[in-house]
Enzyme design. Sequence first.
Site, PDB file in Angstrom:
ATOM      1  N   HIS A 138      -3.277  -6.983   1.619  1.00 41.69           N
ATOM      2  CA  HIS A 138      -2.927  -6.162   0.535  1.00 41.69           C
ATOM      3  C   HIS A 138      -1.632  -5.503   0.956  1.00 41.69           C
ATOM      4  CE1 HIS A 138      -2.678  -3.405  -2.846  1.00 41.69           C
ATOM      5  NE2 HIS A 138      -2.747  -2.247  -2.020  1.00 41.69           N
ATOM      6  N   GLN A 163       0.520  -6.259   3.351  1.00 43.34           N
ATOM      7  CA  GLN A 163       1.886  -7.285   3.209  1.00 43.34           C
ATOM      8  C   GLN A 163       2.413  -7.364   2.044  1.00 43.34           C
ATOM      9  OE1 GLN A 163       3.116  -8.062   6.584  1.00 43.34           O
ATOM     10  NE2 GLN A 163       1.624  -6.470   7.087  1.00 43.34           N
ATOM     11  N   ASP A 164       1.412  -7.829   1.091  1.00 46.81           N
ATOM     12  CA  ASP A 164       1.792  -8.044  -0.461  1.00 46.81           C
ATOM     13  C   ASP A 164       2.623  -6.723  -0.754  1.00 46.81           C
ATOM     14  OD1 ASP A 164       1.817  -9.225  -2.703  1.00 46.81           O
ATOM     15  OD2 ASP A 164       0.451  -8.198  -3.477  1.00 46.81           O
ATOM     16  N   HIS A 165       1.918  -5.551  -0.538  1.00 49.42           N
ATOM     17  CA  HIS A 165       2.665  -4.281  -1.128  1.00 49.42           C
ATOM     18  C   HIS A 165       4.203  -4.143  -0.516  1.00 49.42           C
ATOM     19  CE1 HIS A 165       2.621  -0.082  -2.784  1.00 49.42           C
ATOM     20  NE2 HIS A 165       1.274  -0.391  -2.941  1.00 49.42           N
TER      21      HIS A 165
END
Length: 102
Positions: free
Chosen positions: A78, A80-82
Site C-alpha cells: 500500500h 509503494q502504491d501511495h
Amino acid sequence: MSRKDIGMLGFEIVAYSGDARSSLLEALKDARNGKFDGLEEKIQAAQENLNLAHAKQTEMLALDAQGKDLDIGIIMIHAQDHLMTTILLKDIIYDLINIYKK
C-alpha cells in the site's frame, strides 16, 4: 528486519506521501481560484515530504540489495502504491498549475 519494522516503514511512507498529496491538492485548489501567492511554499512542502518518503523507500531497496530476507506485507505494498500515485499526481498538478497561470 522484522515484518513489524517493515510495516512501520510502510506507515511512514504512507504518512509522508499523504502529507505531500494534501499540499499538492491545496496548491491546485488555490491555483484554480486564482490564488498564486504561496503556491511555491505548498509545492516545496510536498516535495520535502516526497523526499522523506523516498528516503524510507530507499532504506527498503538497500536492504533488498544487500540480500536481506524481507517479509513484505500489505502495508508496504500500500505504501509503494501511495508513493507512486502521489509522485504522478505531483507531475500532473505542476502542469495544471502552469495552465491556470496562463
